[in-house]
Design a protein around this motif. Structure first.
Motif, PDB file in Angstrom:
ATOM      1  N   LYS A   3       2.324   2.536  -3.145  1.00  0.00           N
ATOM      2  CA  LYS A   3       1.655   3.267  -4.021  1.00  0.00           C
ATOM      3  C   LYS A   3       1.246   4.102  -3.429  1.00  0.00           C
ATOM      4  CE  LYS A   3      -2.307   1.778  -6.815  1.00  0.00           C
ATOM      5  NZ  LYS A   3      -3.967   1.392  -6.585  1.00  0.00           N
ATOM      6  N   HIS A   4       0.683   4.041  -2.081  1.00  0.00           N
ATOM      7  CA  HIS A   4       1.276   5.964  -1.739  1.00  0.00           C
ATOM      8  C   HIS A   4       2.251   6.240  -0.743  1.00  0.00           C
ATOM      9  CE1 HIS A   4      -2.868   5.401  -3.203  1.00  0.00           C
ATOM     10  NE2 HIS A   4      -3.399   4.148  -3.063  1.00  0.00           N
TER      11      HIS A   4
ATOM     12  N   GLN B 164       1.935   8.405   2.569  1.00  0.00           N
ATOM     13  CA  GLN B 164       1.614   8.058   3.953  1.00  0.00           C
ATOM     14  C   GLN B 164       2.251   7.600   5.091  1.00  0.00           C
ATOM     15  OE1 GLN B 164      -1.277   4.880   2.865  1.00  0.00           O
ATOM     16  NE2 GLN B 164      -2.581   6.264   1.575  1.00  0.00           N
TER      17      GLN B 164
ATOM     18  N   LYS C  83       0.663  -1.945   0.092  1.00  0.00           N
ATOM     19  CA  LYS C  83      -0.672   0.139   0.464  1.00  0.00           C
ATOM     20  C   LYS C  83       0.903   1.226   0.372  1.00  0.00           C
ATOM     21  CE  LYS C  83      -3.524   1.997   2.536  1.00  0.00           C
ATOM     22  NZ  LYS C  83      -4.907   2.220   3.632  1.00  0.00           N
TER      23      LYS C  83
END
Lengths: 299, 299
Positions: free
Chosen positions: A29-30, A33, A26
């Motif tokens: 991709k991000h 965060q 996750k």
């Protein structure tokens, strides 16, 4: 005060503990965060072959390979012993770590909720414990083997200048639960926020003390005369991680339907109750005692 | 009415589903717990190598190997394909079964509680469903693939003249929970009691109809463009096996934090929600519809 700028987040140290592994995907991709202004954060899948095989490990538990003497011994050559040496090239030696902070992400099948495991001592960890409890009161804080020197420590989380373990459950091995992943994500976020605030000397007012659990010992399941398991954790104790276990409380039940009570004098707080990964060694749980962390202590 | 006298109870068809395996050990020592006057009960560990390896299977799922054409093909020679043929020697062929009743014991990581899985049709199963619900109302009764001919069926439980699956969860793989074992033990006892009463034509008055769940289809987790899992079961659905799922209810959440609702028109009753063993095939759960079993039906 030292700044903590470089951070390595490792997931999949055990290949069938999926929350950390999928959080790495996750965050790949991000990446926003996990980015913070004063931090340089890198991520790495620690045991890719064990993940591919959907096993805790192939040859040996990777999270028991990071003692300095083991890392220095080139004859220890199975997969995890080799992978540990490869990771120590990436992370640096214990004497000269390349990262200021190592965060190692784990799951348990036990009902432990979101946990912060402190395995070393330093005033920074006391502040972190206070900050995490302020932001996420349901976190259980555990202290384990924090008396050991770094060289003696076999845990991956001791390969940074600082380091902690995030341990979240209950989650079956090889399975991904939304609630468990969300707890790990939130707790990791609070730890990164803490490091950012710590670096900027902008920590909010913290509770003066927080409750924690200090590891006492591991205990075994009852065994029969052949060394095979003769019973299991009693259902009255199952799932009651971090709750008090008093003398006389049901602890095990044998396959002869005999209830075996806890016989210690001291009230203890079990965790890792009936953890599936501990069946190899017939361990039933760990026992802890309740302790208080003095958040502003300089020890 | 045919009598049902010979019974084979198999555990460990999947080697990391421990309740049945340890119940076999218990019954080996306490055989009186499964003996009944009109029954000749034998027990067998179905997949000993998978149990030794603490895996579901070594080469292939043993519980998919019992189609008549697969058993007749000697070129299918991996471990489970071979073990299935060995078991068919012990249990007899589907045409000439050696046992009147085969009971196959399974665990799931899903929150399914104690379940009776009916995989064939016969008036006897309707009576059994009524008896089990009378004695243990929390049992969930599931009908799955009961339209298939025995020859087409790949399940071990179809190797007797009659046969059912007992499926109990939640239990992590390679782990033993007291409550889950106790449910399996109780449900197995009721099934043996039923067979004894059935043989003696002494069944008590049963409810005229009982609720059950009929399998509709398996559904996949959302996948990304590379065929990798792109999300997980939403926490609002996790653990809600056999509860209604209506159009618009949250079903999945992606790693982009997008909630995907259930979009079917028909209200369904999912089970095997987030079962760890189904990750290999990216299955998220099975969907069922609620049906009624007419206990005294002659169909």
């Amino acid at each position: 005060m030292e700044k903590i700028n470089s951070v390595a987040i490792l997931g999949g140290t055990h290949g069938n503990e999926f929350s950390g592994i999928y959080l790495l995907k996750k965050w790949h991709k991000h990446s926003e965060q996990i980015s913070r202004p004063t931090l340089n954060v890198e991520t790495l899948l620690a045991n890719p072959k064990a993940f591919a095989a959907n096993k805790r490990y192939l040859d040996a538990d990777l999270n028991r390979q990071f003692r300095t003497d083991l890392l220095a011994d080139p004859t220890l050559g199975n997969y995890e012993q080799s992978r540990a040496k490869a990771l120590s090239l990436y992370l640096g030696s214990k004497e000269q770590p390349k990262f200021d902070f190592v965060l190692d992400l784990h799951n348990t099948t036990s009902n432990m909720g979101p946990c912060l495991l402190l395995v070393q001592q330093h005033p920074m960890y006391n502040l972190m414990a206070g900050y995490v409890k302020l932001k996420m009161p349901q976190v259980n804080i555990s202290r384990d083997e924090d008396h050991k020197s770094k060289d003696e420590h076999h845990l991956l989380a001791t390969m940074g200048k600082f380091g902690v373990i995030v341990e979240v459950g209950p989650q079956p091995q090889g399975c991904l639960r939304h609630d468990v992943l969300a707890w790990m994500e939130e707790l990791t976020g609070h730890i990164l926020d803490f490091l950012e605030l710590y670096n900027n000397d902008q920590l909010p007012e913290l509770p003066k003390s927080v409750e924690a659990y200090r590891f006492i010992e591991e205990v075994k399941i009852p065994l029969d005369e052949n060394g095979e398991r003769a019973g299991m954790v009693h259902q009255a104790l199952e799932g009651n991680d971090f709750k008090p276990l008093k003398k006389g409380d049901p602890m095990y039940i044998t396959f002869d339907d005999e209830v075996i009570p806890y016989q210690g004098e001291q009230t203890v707080y079990p965790n890792f109750i009936n953890e599936a990964a501990y069946y190899d060694n017939n361990l039933a749980m760990s026992l802890s005692e309740k302790v208080t962390i003095d958040v502003y202590s300089t020890q």
